[in-house]
Design a protein around this motif. Structure first.
Motif, PDB file in Angstrom:
ATOM      1  N   TYR A 117       0.848  -1.195   0.000  1.00 21.60           N
ATOM      2  CA  TYR A 117       0.000   0.000   0.000  1.00 21.60           C
ATOM      3  C   TYR A 117       0.885   1.246   0.000  1.00 21.60           C
ATOM      4  CZ  TYR A 117      -4.193  -2.759   1.100  1.00 21.60           C
ATOM      5  OH  TYR A 117      -5.239  -3.629   1.056  1.00 21.60           O
ATOM      6  N   THR A 118       1.281   1.659  -1.197  1.00 13.64           N
ATOM      7  CA  THR A 118       2.168   2.826  -1.310  1.00 13.64           C
ATOM      8  C   THR A 118       1.455   3.926  -2.096  1.00 13.64           C
ATOM      9  OG1 THR A 118       3.039   1.968  -3.367  1.00 13.64           O
ATOM     10  CG2 THR A 118       4.251   1.404  -1.365  1.00 13.64           C
ATOM     11  N   PHE A 119       2.039   5.119  -2.085  1.00 14.47           N
ATOM     12  CA  PHE A 119       1.491   6.199  -2.917  1.00 14.47           C
ATOM     13  C   PHE A 119       1.624   5.846  -4.390  1.00 14.47           C
ATOM     14  CE2 PHE A 119       2.333   9.110   0.810  1.00 14.47           C
ATOM     15  CZ  PHE A 119       0.997   9.425   1.026  1.00 14.47           C
ATOM     16  N   GLU A 120       2.715   5.164  -4.755  1.00 11.70           N
ATOM     17  CA  GLU A 120       2.913   4.811  -6.174  1.00 11.70           C
ATOM     18  C   GLU A 120       1.775   3.923  -6.669  1.00 11.70           C
ATOM     19  OE1 GLU A 120       5.387   4.614  -3.989  1.00 11.70           O
ATOM     20  OE2 GLU A 120       6.781   6.113  -4.775  1.00 11.70           O
ATOM     21  N   ASN A 121       1.278   3.066  -5.779  1.00 11.31           N
ATOM     22  CA  ASN A 121       0.224   2.140  -6.185  1.00 11.31           C
ATOM     23  C   ASN A 121      -1.181   2.719  -6.018  1.00 11.31           C
ATOM     24  OD1 ASN A 121       2.118   0.300  -6.757  1.00 11.31           O
ATOM     25  ND2 ASN A 121       1.873  -0.934  -4.889  1.00 11.31           N
ATOM     26  N   PHE A 122      -1.245   3.945  -5.621  1.00 12.38           N
ATOM     27  CA  PHE A 122      -2.545   4.569  -5.373  1.00 12.38           C
ATOM     28  C   PHE A 122      -2.912   5.453  -6.564  1.00 12.38           C
ATOM     29  CE2 PHE A 122      -5.524   7.583  -3.460  1.00 12.38           C
ATOM     30  CZ  PHE A 122      -6.317   6.748  -2.681  1.00 12.38           C
ATOM     31  N   HIS A 132      -5.651  12.226  -0.875  1.00 14.70           N
ATOM     32  CA  HIS A 132      -4.295  11.862  -1.267  1.00 14.70           C
ATOM     33  C   HIS A 132      -3.335  13.016  -1.003  1.00 14.70           C
ATOM     34  CE1 HIS A 132      -1.004  11.933  -4.271  1.00 14.70           C
ATOM     35  NE2 HIS A 132      -0.850  10.678  -3.877  1.00 14.70           N
ATOM     36  N   ALA A 133      -3.716  14.239  -1.408  1.00 13.15           N
ATOM     37  CA  ALA A 133      -2.817  15.388  -1.243  1.00 13.15           C
ATOM     38  C   ALA A 133      -2.573  15.661   0.245  1.00 13.15           C
ATOM     39  CB  ALA A 133      -3.395  16.621  -1.923  1.00 13.15           C
ATOM     40  N   ALA A 134      -3.635  15.535   1.036  1.00 14.45           N
ATOM     41  CA  ALA A 134      -3.473  15.780   2.480  1.00 14.45           C
ATOM     42  C   ALA A 134      -2.555  14.715   3.085  1.00 14.45           C
ATOM     43  CB  ALA A 134      -4.832  15.762   3.164  1.00 14.45           C
ATOM     44  N   SER A 135      -2.716  13.465   2.662  1.00 18.65           N
ATOM     45  CA  SER A 135      -1.883  12.385   3.196  1.00 18.65           C
ATOM     46  C   SER A 135      -0.422  12.585   2.800  1.00 18.65           C
ATOM     47  CB  SER A 135      -2.333  11.016   2.667  1.00 18.65           C
ATOM     48  OG  SER A 135      -3.669  10.798   2.983  1.00 18.65           O
ATOM     49  N   LEU A 136      -0.230  12.960   1.549  1.00 22.62           N
ATOM     50  CA  LEU A 136       1.152  13.168   1.103  1.00 22.62           C
ATOM     51  C   LEU A 136       1.784  14.354   1.835  1.00 22.62           C
ATOM     52  CD1 LEU A 136       3.443  12.235  -0.714  1.00 22.62           C
ATOM     53  CD2 LEU A 136       2.495  13.605  -2.563  1.00 22.62           C
ATOM     54  N   SER A 137       1.006  15.402   2.063  1.00 23.05           N
ATOM     55  CA  SER A 137       1.544  16.536   2.833  1.00 23.05           C
ATOM     56  C   SER A 137       1.984  16.068   4.218  1.00 23.05           C
ATOM     57  CB  SER A 137       0.488  17.614   3.055  1.00 23.05           C
ATOM     58  OG  SER A 137       0.081  18.152   1.860  1.00 23.05           O
ATOM     59  N   LEU A 157     -12.827   2.286  -0.029  1.00 24.60           N
ATOM     60  CA  LEU A 157     -12.486   3.399  -0.923  1.00 24.60           C
ATOM     61  C   LEU A 157     -11.028   3.846  -0.833  1.00 24.60           C
ATOM     62  CD1 LEU A 157     -15.735   5.568  -0.640  1.00 24.60           C
ATOM     63  CD2 LEU A 157     -15.153   3.835  -2.322  1.00 24.60           C
ATOM     64  N   GLY A 158     -10.229   3.187   0.022  1.00 26.78           N
ATOM     65  CA  GLY A 158      -8.791   3.492   0.006  1.00 26.78           C
ATOM     66  C   GLY A 158      -8.241   4.160   1.255  1.00 26.78           C
ATOM     67  N   LYS A 159      -9.009   4.183   2.347  1.00 23.65           N
ATOM     68  CA  LYS A 159      -8.517   4.855   3.563  1.00 23.65           C
ATOM     69  C   LYS A 159      -7.317   4.106   4.156  1.00 23.65           C
ATOM     70  CE  LYS A 159     -12.496   4.453   5.670  1.00 23.65           C
ATOM     71  NZ  LYS A 159     -13.239   3.748   4.601  1.00 23.65           N
ATOM     72  N   THR A 160      -7.473   2.802   4.293  1.00 25.20           N
ATOM     73  CA  THR A 160      -6.387   2.011   4.867  1.00 25.20           C
ATOM     74  C   THR A 160      -5.150   2.089   3.973  1.00 25.20           C
ATOM     75  OG1 THR A 160      -7.968   0.535   5.918  1.00 25.20           O
ATOM     76  CG2 THR A 160      -5.754  -0.327   5.600  1.00 25.20           C
ATOM     77  N   HIS A 161      -5.395   2.037   2.674  1.00 24.92           N
ATOM     78  CA  HIS A 161      -4.277   2.129   1.719  1.00 24.92           C
ATOM     79  C   HIS A 161      -3.502   3.428   1.960  1.00 24.92           C
ATOM     80  CE1 HIS A 161      -2.845   1.215  -2.617  1.00 24.92           C
ATOM     81  NE2 HIS A 161      -2.064   2.156  -2.112  1.00 24.92           N
ATOM     82  N   LEU A 162      -4.213   4.539   2.104  1.00 20.68           N
ATOM     83  CA  LEU A 162      -3.535   5.830   2.302  1.00 20.68           C
ATOM     84  C   LEU A 162      -2.752   5.864   3.617  1.00 20.68           C
ATOM     85  CD1 LEU A 162      -6.059   8.506   0.964  1.00 20.68           C
ATOM     86  CD2 LEU A 162      -3.789   7.965   0.067  1.00 20.68           C
ATOM     87  N   LEU A 163      -3.318   5.296   4.677  1.00 21.03           N
ATOM     88  CA  LEU A 163      -2.603   5.281   5.963  1.00 21.03           C
ATOM     89  C   LEU A 163      -1.264   4.568   5.816  1.00 21.03           C
ATOM     90  CD1 LEU A 163      -5.021   4.396   8.925  1.00 21.03           C
ATOM     91  CD2 LEU A 163      -4.049   6.592   8.305  1.00 21.03           C
ATOM     92  N   HIS A 164      -1.316   3.394   5.195  1.00 21.55           N
ATOM     93  CA  HIS A 164      -0.073   2.632   5.010  1.00 21.55           C
ATOM     94  C   HIS A 164       0.889   3.387   4.090  1.00 21.55           C
ATOM     95  CE1 HIS A 164      -0.983  -1.223   6.992  1.00 21.55           C
ATOM     96  NE2 HIS A 164      -2.235  -0.928   6.703  1.00 21.55           N
ATOM     97  N   ALA A 165       0.313   4.051   3.077  1.00 17.00           N
ATOM     98  CA  ALA A 165       1.166   4.788   2.128  1.00 17.00           C
ATOM     99  C   ALA A 165       1.948   5.873   2.873  1.00 17.00           C
ATOM    100  CB  ALA A 165       0.311   5.394   1.019  1.00 17.00           C
ATOM    101  N   VAL A 166       1.279   6.561   3.788  1.00 19.80           N
ATOM    102  CA  VAL A 166       1.967   7.585   4.575  1.00 19.80           C
ATOM    103  C   VAL A 166       3.102   6.931   5.364  1.00 19.80           C
ATOM    104  CG1 VAL A 166       1.756   9.187   6.521  1.00 19.80           C
ATOM    105  CG2 VAL A 166      -0.051   9.089   4.797  1.00 19.80           C
ATOM    106  N   GLY A 167       2.779   5.831   6.031  1.00 21.12           N
ATOM    107  CA  GLY A 167       3.779   5.135   6.841  1.00 21.12           C
ATOM    108  C   GLY A 167       4.954   4.668   5.992  1.00 21.12           C
TER     109      GLY A 167
END
Ligand code: ADP
Ligand code: MG
Length: 453
Positions: A117-122, A132-137, A157-167
């Motif tokens: 679960y990365t930003f690249e895969n999102f 996405h922008a808020a998570s990346l910030s 809808l991708g919430k868990t994915h974004l959390l892991h992507a931040v991590g």
């Protein structure tokens, strides 16, 4: 200096080319700059337009000098930079930043991060651009911009994915920071285990050593009084130390019944963003991304992808499930490497979904209510306030809550950009009317019956 639009475009595309070269991380460029425009040059100021407040804040905080000097280089003039957010142009208070926080690295510390679960895969689209922008910030500057960051939206809808992507992102850039992903379930279990074995202080110590905490599905904490009290302590610990905290939930802070007001108001002191269902184009891109990641041998016709994107785009998990079902059928049942629309029909008929049965969604609710009241679907979302249209609109909003548990903000957006408080009022009104007026009750029951069949 007055410049034609064409000239402005030329300048800006030149500036963007240079910025793209000088910014190491292409994701930063793509997220915050690629959609920007040079709107005007007025006197000594270059006005740059972006399409969301995150980009504005991020550019001002982290890229200002670079963008300004690049404009100067391209135009050979020292323009001042002014970044304007196309939609709101509200100045978000920039919070004072403190020194980098200390981090003690724990040997064998398990962050519980899923490396896939990365930003690249999102895949980014209108439905998740803000989140996405808020998570990346948050990932780029943990603890500095949006703290807490609260992401909410329906399941899948991708919430868990974004959390892991931040991590994963923070971990890839900074090995010293200790990141912890916890689901609410784990949080609750841990709470009871620790209280039983070592006491409250031990638990507090454990979290004290963490630098970034990612807590998933906090709606489950809402009903656990003791745990939520403890959660409040941990929460404050993080916020006060300017350590990043990101929370997800299937509903907005307002709707987290059972959580104390003081906690809800602290959630709102950061940033709350909503994630919605992907539209067709994003669904198609997500499917292609999943295929790319899996490196498949099978060849899937574009027509098939378009079919799946149309049928299952209300939820990314469903979209993935449909793709897996298709591959399973191709490999195990028809033993075929080539997946065309006929094979897709076989796959989806066998599980009883697909063409014959449509999944219930907001559009279906709108159509059913509009048909019942003999009005058009557009009128439901319009500004018209005749009593028939208003009643129909209230009932449609209520049904979206009742049958789909759609977040208030999303319902508001779907019905002509109305405020979430309007949606709350509408739902309360329908509830009240159903109790007080049997005609009303009959209409709502009939509509529910039609929609469930
Ligand atoms: P939620 O936590 O909101 O219920 P998840 O993060 O678990 O949803 O997402 C469900 C599945 O959909 C995951 O496999 C995730 O990778 C995928 N997914 C969701 N949104 C996207 C996206 N924008 N791009 C790629 N995959 C996505
Ligand atoms: Mg989740």
């Amino acid at each position: 200096m007055v410049l034609s639009n064409l000239k402005l475009q030329d300048i800006w595309s030149n500036v963007l080319d240079k910025l793209e070269e000088s910014i190491d991380d292409s994701m930063v460029f793509n997220t915050f700059l690629s959609d920007s425009k040079l709107a005007a040059i007025e006197k000594d100021t270059a006005i740059v337009l972006v399409n969301n407040s995150f980009s504005k804040e991020f550019i001002n905080a982290s890229l200002f000098d670079l963008v300004q000097s690049t404009i100067s280089k391209v135009t050979q003039t020292n323009f001042k930079l002014s970044v304007v957010d196309e939609y709101t142009d509200k100045n978000v208070d920039s919070k004072e930043t403190k020194d980098e926080y200390n981090s003690s690295s724990l040997i064998n510390f398990n962050s519980n991060l899923n490396p896939e679960y990365t930003f690249e895969n999102f895949v980014i689209g209108p439905s998740n651009r803000e989140s996405h922008a808020a998570s990346l910030s948050a990932a780029l500057n943990p603890g500095k911009f949006y703290n807490p960051l609260f992401i909410y939206g329906r399941s899948g809808l991708g919430k868990t994915h974004l959390l892991h992507a931040v991590g994963n992102y923070i971990r890839s850039k900074n090995n010293n920071l200790k990141i912890l992903y916890v689901s609410s379930d784990t949080f609750i279990d841990e709470y009871f285990r620790c209280i039983r074995e070592k006491g409250f202080d031990a638990l507090k110590e454990k979290f004290k050593s963490v630098d970034v905490i990612l807590i998933d599905d906090i709606q489950f904490l809402a009903t656990r009084e003791k745990v939520s009290e403890y959660f409040f302590t941990i929460f404050n610990l993080f916020i006060n130390a300017q350590k990043q905290i990101i929370l997800t939930s299937d509903r907005s802070p307002f709707e987290l019944k059972g959580l104390e007001d003081r906690l809800v108001s602290r959630f709102q002191s950061g940033l709350t963003v909503c994630i919605s269902a992907p539209e067709y184009e994003t669904s198609l891109k997500i499917l292609k991304k999943k295929i790319e990641i899996q490196n498949l041998n099978e060849e899937i016709d574009e027509e098939v992808l378009s079919f799946i994107a149309q049928k299952f785009s209300k939820d990314v998990r469903q979209l993935e499930g449909a793709l897996n079902k298709l591959l399973f059928t191709a490999i195990n049942i028809t033993n075929s490497n080539k997946i065309d629309i006929d094979l897709a029909k076989v796959a989806f008929n066998t599980i009883g979904i697909g063409e014959s049965k449509k999944t219930l969604d907001i559009d279906l609710i709108k159509v059913a209510v509009a048909e019942y009241y003999n009005i058009s679907v557009n009128e439901l979302s319009s500004k018209l306030r005749t009593s028939k249209i208003t009643v129909a609109r209230h009932i449609a909003m209520y049904l979206c809550r009742e049958l789909l548990n759609t977040p208030l903000k999303e319902i508001g957006n779907e019905f002509g950009g109305r405020d979430h408080s309007t949606v709350i009022n509408a739902c309360e009104k329908v509830n009240k009317m159903c109790k007080e007026n049997s005609d009303y009750f009959v209409v709502v029951t009939e509509l529910k019956k039609r929609l469930k069949n």
